[in-house]
Design an enzyme around this catalytic site. Sequence first.
Site, PDB file in Angstrom:
ATOM      1  N   LYS A  36       0.830  -1.210   0.000  1.00  0.00           N
ATOM      2  CA  LYS A  36       0.000   0.000   0.000  1.00  0.00           C
ATOM      3  C   LYS A  36       0.862   1.258   0.000  1.00  0.00           C
ATOM      4  O   LYS A  36       0.644   2.167  -0.792  1.00  0.00           O
ATOM      5  CB  LYS A  36      -0.901   0.005   1.251  1.00  0.00           C
ATOM      6  N   ASP A 133      -5.545  12.668  12.618  1.00  0.00           N
ATOM      7  CA  ASP A 133      -6.215  11.379  12.562  1.00  0.00           C
ATOM      8  C   ASP A 133      -6.098  10.686  13.898  1.00  0.00           C
ATOM      9  O   ASP A 133      -5.688  11.291  14.877  1.00  0.00           O
ATOM     10  CB  ASP A 133      -5.705  10.515  11.413  1.00  0.00           C
TER      11      ASP A 133
HETATM   12  N1  EPU Z   1       5.964  14.853  10.394  1.00  0.00           N
HETATM   13  C1  EPU Z   1       5.966  16.205  10.639  1.00  0.00           C
HETATM   14  N2  EPU Z   1       5.793  17.069   9.587  1.00  0.00           N
HETATM   15  C2  EPU Z   1       5.598  16.625   8.318  1.00  0.00           C
HETATM   16  C3  EPU Z   1       5.572  15.212   8.070  1.00  0.00           C
HETATM   17  C4  EPU Z   1       5.768  14.360   9.139  1.00  0.00           C
HETATM   18  O1  EPU Z   1       6.131  16.655  11.768  1.00  0.00           O
HETATM   19  O2  EPU Z   1       5.449  17.459   7.407  1.00  0.00           O
HETATM   20  C5  EPU Z   1       6.159  13.919  11.529  1.00  0.00           C
HETATM   21  C6  EPU Z   1       4.903  13.080  11.793  1.00  0.00           C
HETATM   22  O3  EPU Z   1       3.951  13.788  12.559  1.00  0.00           O
HETATM   23  C7  EPU Z   1       5.476  11.876  12.498  1.00  0.00           C
HETATM   24  C8  EPU Z   1       6.857  11.705  11.820  1.00  0.00           C
HETATM   25  O4  EPU Z   1       7.140  12.948  11.180  1.00  0.00           O
HETATM   26  O5  EPU Z   1       5.672  12.140  13.849  1.00  0.00           O
HETATM   27  C9  EPU Z   1       6.926  10.595  10.803  1.00  0.00           C
HETATM   28  O6  EPU Z   1       5.879  10.696   9.875  1.00  0.00           O
HETATM   29  P1  EPU Z   1       6.059  10.275   8.349  1.00  0.00           P
HETATM   30  O7  EPU Z   1       5.939  11.499   7.515  1.00  0.00           O
HETATM   31  O8  EPU Z   1       7.264   9.416   8.158  1.00  0.00           O
HETATM   32  O9  EPU Z   1       4.749   9.389   8.126  1.00  0.00           O
HETATM   33  P2  EPU Z   1       3.931   9.335   6.812  1.00  0.00           P
HETATM   34  O10 EPU Z   1       4.868   9.393   5.666  1.00  0.00           O
HETATM   35  O11 EPU Z   1       2.827  10.328   6.874  1.00  0.00           O
HETATM   36  C10 EPU Z   1       4.035   6.795   6.362  1.00  0.00           C
HETATM   37  C11 EPU Z   1       3.031   5.682   6.182  1.00  0.00           C
HETATM   38  C12 EPU Z   1       2.420   5.316   7.522  1.00  0.00           C
HETATM   39  C13 EPU Z   1       3.549   4.936   8.474  1.00  0.00           C
HETATM   40  C14 EPU Z   1       4.570   6.085   8.580  1.00  0.00           C
HETATM   41  C15 EPU Z   1       5.775   5.756   9.427  1.00  0.00           C
HETATM   42  C16 EPU Z   1       2.215   6.112   3.966  1.00  0.00           C
HETATM   43  C17 EPU Z   1       1.049   6.454   3.112  1.00  0.00           C
HETATM   44  N3  EPU Z   1       2.000   6.114   5.278  1.00  0.00           N
HETATM   45  O12 EPU Z   1       3.291   7.907   6.866  1.00  0.00           O
HETATM   46  O13 EPU Z   1       1.597   4.186   7.272  1.00  0.00           O
HETATM   47  O14 EPU Z   1       2.999   4.668   9.742  1.00  0.00           O
HETATM   48  O15 EPU Z   1       5.055   6.413   7.258  1.00  0.00           O
HETATM   49  O16 EPU Z   1       6.511   4.728   8.879  1.00  0.00           O
HETATM   50  O17 EPU Z   1       3.279   5.818   3.460  1.00  0.00           O
HETATM   51  C18 EPU Z   1      -0.324   2.793   7.486  1.00  0.00           C
HETATM   52  O18 EPU Z   1       0.073   2.156   6.524  1.00  0.00           O
HETATM   53  O19 EPU Z   1      -1.330   2.431   8.149  1.00  0.00           O
HETATM   54  C19 EPU Z   1       0.363   4.035   7.866  1.00  0.00           C
HETATM   55  C20 EPU Z   1      -0.147   4.892   8.720  1.00  0.00           C
END
Ligand code: EPU
Length: 436
Positions: A36, A133
């Site tokens: 995904k 969320d």
């Molecule tokens: N963060 C910020 N600012 C930003 C972006 C992120 O502060 O602009 C912080 C977040 O709040 C968090 C940390 O950085 O504390 C890490 O977040 P990250 O951006 O790595 O998460 P994401 O890319 O939004 C993806 C997966 C998630 C998974 C996380 C961590 C996708 C679509 N989602 O989210 O997957 O938990 O990486 O590995 O790739 C799931 O599959 O159910 C899911 C939630």
Amino acid sequence: MGHANPGGSGDTGGMSSVVVEPSGPLVGTVEVGGAKNSVLKLMAACLLAEGRHTLRNVPQITDVDIMAEMLEALGATVTREPGDVVVIDTPAADQLIAEAPYELVEKMRASIVVLGPLLARCGRAKVSMPGGDDFGSRPIDFHLLGLEAMGATFSTSHGFVEGEVGDSSGRLVGAHIVLDFPSHTTTDNLVMAAVLAKGTTVIDNAAREPEVQDLAALLNAMGANVCGAGTSRIEIDGVEELSATSHAVITDRVVAATYLTAVAMTGGELVLPDARVEHMDMFLRKLAAIGVELDHGPQGLRATASGALRAVDVATLPYPGFATDYKPFLVTALCVADGVSIVTENLFSGRFRYVDELRRMGADIRTEGHHVVVRGIERFSGAPVKAADIRAGAALVLAGLVADGPTVVGDAEHIDRGYADLPGTLAALGARIWRQ
Ligand code: EPU
């Protein structure tokens, strides 16, 4: 999304509960399917070039349907074909509609990954701001700061963020970006923005997830120059144009972990022919530590378990650390392991909501800030519970497999966002589980 093959195993018919009865041991073989968290970005990447893109090994999950709706709202045509193939027809840049609607972003936060490709291709983009969320506040500041460094300017009003490229050529410009945190989706967004930028972009402290490598592989096959994906420094030499290609999505390591944990808890034997063990090293180490025997050979990954589990301590970290997405499954297994475990969440402050539901099923769990202390009990006690998100829902299903009496997992449509057919797959392994 058009369907050349309507129906399919992912067709859930709007059911919203899953009933699980005590089951096990589970025995059999599961084809895990595409990831995904890779395919959603690969679909967005198809916006970067005009033409007919073919993605293979695309899972039949509702998040893919939402991303397909998003691409169609932006002007592309998306068709699902037999054999887990999705074809995306992307129009010329002047026919793209650079506006991601609220209704779709609100359904799926990952929609933010269309921002980079739209800015790169159209020179402007308007995207609804994703809300919070169930596992806490999830800002997009890293995305915006990185794109600003590449020459975009942003304004926010009426719930939308609107970006425009300042350079007179309409192209973003290469920049040196250092991320505050190796954010997965930020890295994806910036890499996609940089492939069509003027000059070289360097992203330091980049996310190292295998899904980032998969994105770079697709982009390079389209004609981009992305080096270093999978390490914390990614270098991208921008090109003027990309072309459509065909690409197979990597296997979903989180779905693989779900089925492995199920067998760890019920006992039995599971073979995953398409598992990528090199992508889930830390998870497999913890699985071995709690008592699962693992063997990787030509047939794929084989897991054998007696159902008797031992406690272990775990802390979530960005890849290659223990992924936060695995945590709900491991915590659920530790609830019925012998001993006391401490599990620490380092990524998402609020990612413990399912803990209250596990407690309703008799688990002995104490939450202390971003730590949970789990004392093993003999069995869960079946109860009606609710899925707060994809992984929480899957974890509650796992708990139901080793509970006394039936468990009814409500709001099960969350599960279908990330699993092609979790109940059907577990039933094929011998579990007593059905949709209601
Ligand atoms: N963060 C910020 N600012 C930003 C972006 C992120 O502060 O602009 C912080 C977040 O709040 C968090 C940390 O950085 O504390 C890490 O977040 P990250 O951006 O790595 O998460 P994401 O890319 O939004 C993806 C997966 C998630 C998974 C996380 C961590 C996708 C679509 N989602 O989210 O997957 O938990 O990486 O590995 O790739 C799931 O599959 O159910 C899911 C939630």
